[in-house]
Design an enzyme around this catalytic site. Structure first.
Site, short mmCIF file in Angstrom:
data_model
loop_
_atom_site.label_atom_id
_atom_site.label_comp_id
_atom_site.label_asym_id
_atom_site.label_seq_id
_atom_site.Cartn_x
_atom_site.Cartn_y
_atom_site.Cartn_z
N HIS A 276 2.15 2.52 7.42
CA HIS A 276 1.04 1.63 7.06
C HIS A 276 1.67 0.45 6.29
O HIS A 276 2.68 0.62 5.61
CB HIS A 276 0.10 2.41 6.16
N ASP B 48 4.06 9.31 1.58
CA ASP B 48 2.75 8.69 1.58
C ASP B 48 1.77 9.70 2.18
O ASP B 48 1.75 9.92 3.40
CB ASP B 48 2.81 7.39 2.42
N GLN C 148 -3.01 10.03 4.52
CA GLN C 148 -3.74 10.69 5.61
C GLN C 148 -3.64 12.21 5.54
O GLN C 148 -4.53 12.92 6.02
CB GLN C 148 -3.21 10.21 6.97
N LYS D 298 -10.18 9.11 0.46
CA LYS D 298 -9.90 9.76 1.75
C LYS D 298 -10.08 11.28 1.66
O LYS D 298 -9.85 11.99 2.62
CB LYS D 298 -8.47 9.41 2.21
N CYS E 37 -3.57 -1.70 10.09
CA CYS E 37 -2.56 -2.00 9.06
C CYS E 37 -1.20 -1.41 9.42
O CYS E 37 -0.48 -0.90 8.54
CB CYS E 37 -2.98 -1.51 7.68
N1 PLP Z 1 -1.00 4.86 3.80
C1 PLP Z 1 -1.63 5.29 4.89
C2 PLP Z 1 -0.91 6.15 5.87
C3 PLP Z 1 -2.98 4.96 5.10
O1 PLP Z 1 -3.61 5.39 6.17
C4 PLP Z 1 -3.62 4.15 4.14
C5 PLP Z 1 -5.02 3.72 4.34
O2 PLP Z 1 -5.56 3.81 5.40
C6 PLP Z 1 -2.91 3.73 3.02
C7 PLP Z 1 -1.60 4.10 2.88
C8 PLP Z 1 -3.55 2.87 1.97
O3 PLP Z 1 -4.57 3.55 1.31
P1 PLP Z 1 -5.51 2.76 0.27
O4 PLP Z 1 -6.10 1.61 1.04
O5 PLP Z 1 -6.53 3.78 -0.12
O6 PLP Z 1 -4.66 2.33 -0.85
#
Ligand code: PLP
Length: 406
Positions: free
Chosen positions: A123, A200, A203, A226, A364
């Site tokens: 992401h 990270d 998900q 999430k 993203c």
């Molecule tokens: N990392 C991953 C794999 C994601 O899917 C997301 C959001 O969809 C994020 C990071 C960023 O999360 P946040 O927007 O809650 O900071």
């Protein structure tokens, strides 16, 4: 005991609304999950009954609020099996957590020429903070390539694991492909060379049981929204051996022990990384979301999601000219796809007219789109409250889209 789907759905009032005259079919859970009444009530309870700034007060309300906030931290620690509560730092979300790690780890440990490894399926929030470090500390960002099924190229990963690598920052589950990465093997290989690993978990937290001690990861990040919690709250887990050494990057109240104009000393963990008034209401809401998940049971939720996912995969596979993206064996409950010749925005817009919420676009993860040479995908992602009937609605909706496009 059978899965209490009816009760669960009633706990999420939004699921009974309609959109564009049709019952809502909410399949955008990888972007954000919906919030059960229990979480909303826990936050209302703060505002109605004991709202007060935490930590600094001697009065009753402040003490109740502080206890509820710290209690939420304990719930998070136990939820991800952290060894120590002080290893849980509340942030604004996954993105904020990655940025804090990048800045603080970079300032404390990195020098020009050091390498950071990320993967080709990250992401943007696990790419851009490291690129900012490239400019600031002249570090080098290297990318673990992916295979066409959406899994990591592990032999290339091993080749990239040179003594120059100072940190690996990798997603546990791809938000586009649904791939569950073999983070245990990655961490084990990295640790053999004394390289720390940040996972990270944005998900994964919704779909897997996370045990940071078993994974042995050095950092793990996720967002409250999430996992059926509120927005504006997230978690940065870090082993205390790292966090204790890392420089704080944001200064202010609460993160200090003693301030003078000559010299300031910093507070202990976790407060060193929590300057100012934290979002304690949302942290308490996150604690309530964890209670809610645990009441239903992680295993039960995972089994239910797997059933809905397998059903969806089979149903969608029967649609002619539907191309799946992300077909790795280890896969979570989301499906990314395209209908041949139809732009994902058109598919998403038409599904919305039928009350079906899916996400379309690059999610993203633009480098991943470039890898597949596509502008984006349509993503249907499932959570604890989705049903086979909703998959039938998606299937029927997609047939309609195809029909409209001739
Ligand atoms: N990392 C991953 C794999 C994601 O899917 C997301 C959001 O969809 C994020 C990071 C960023 O999360 P946040 O927007 O809650 O900071």
């Amino acid at each position: 005991m059978s899965y209490p789907i009816e009760t669960i759905r009633k706990d999420f009032p939004i699921l009974s609304r309609s959109v564009n005259g049709r019952p809502l079919v909410y399949l955008d859970n990888a972007a954000t999950t919906q919030t059960p009444t229990q979480v909303v009530e826990a936050m209302n309870d703060v505002y109605y009954n004991y709202n007060s700034n935490i930590h600094r007060g001697v009065h009753t309300l402040s003490n109740i609020c502080t206890e509820a906030f710290e209690n939420a931290r304990t719930k998070v620690a136990s939820f991800i099996h952290a060894e120590k509560t002080e290893e849980i730092i509340f942030t604004h979300g996954s993105t904020d957590s990655v940025n804090i790690i990048a800045e603080s780890f970079g300032a404390t440990f990195l020098n020009a020429g050091d390498e950071i490894l990320v993967s080709g399926m990250e992401h943007h929030s696990n790419i851009v903070p490291w690129q900012i470090l490239q400019d600031r500390h002249q570090i080098v960002l290297k990318v673990i390539p992916i295979l066409d099924d959406g899994s990591l190229n592990m032999s290339e990963f091993r080749k990239l694991l040179t003594p120059k690598v100072k940190l690996i920052a990798i997603t546990h589950i791809s938000n586009v492909l649904g791939t569950i990465n073999p983070v245990e093997s990655i961490i084990a290989a990295a640790h053999q060379k004394d390289i720390p690993v940040m996972v990270d978990g944005a998900q994964a937290i919704q779909h897997l049981t996370i045990d940071v001690q078993q994974l042995d990861c050095d950092f793990y990040v996720f967002s409250g929204h999430k996992i059926y919690g509120p927005t504006g709250i997230g978690v940065l887990y870090g082993k205390s051996k790292w966090l204790n050494k890392m420089q704080p990057i944001h200064g202010g109240g609460e993160m200090i022990k003693k301030v003078t104009f000559e010299k300031t000393t910093y507070n202990d963990l976790p407060y060193k990384f929590e300057p100012g008034t934290p979002n304690y209401v949302a942290a308490i809401g996150l604690g309530a979301a964890i209670d809610y998940i645990q009441k239903i049971g992680n295993q039960q939720i995972q089994a239910h999601e797997e059933d809905v996912f397998n059903y969806a995969k089979e149903k969608l596979a029967s649609i002619e000219d539907l191309i799946f993206y992300g077909t790795a064996t280890h896969h979570t409950s989301l499906i990314s796809f395209l209908l041949k010749g139809i732009h994902p925005f058109d598919t998403g817009t038409l599904l919305d007219k039928m009350g079906i919420a899916v996400r379309t676009g690059h999610h993203c993860a633009e480098p991943l789109m470039d890898h597949f040479q596509i502008p984006g995908t349509v993503r249907a992602s499932f959570a604890m409250y989705n049903t086979r009937e909703e998959i039938d609605a998606l299937h029927a909706g997609l047939l309609k889209v195809k029909q409209l496009f001739g």
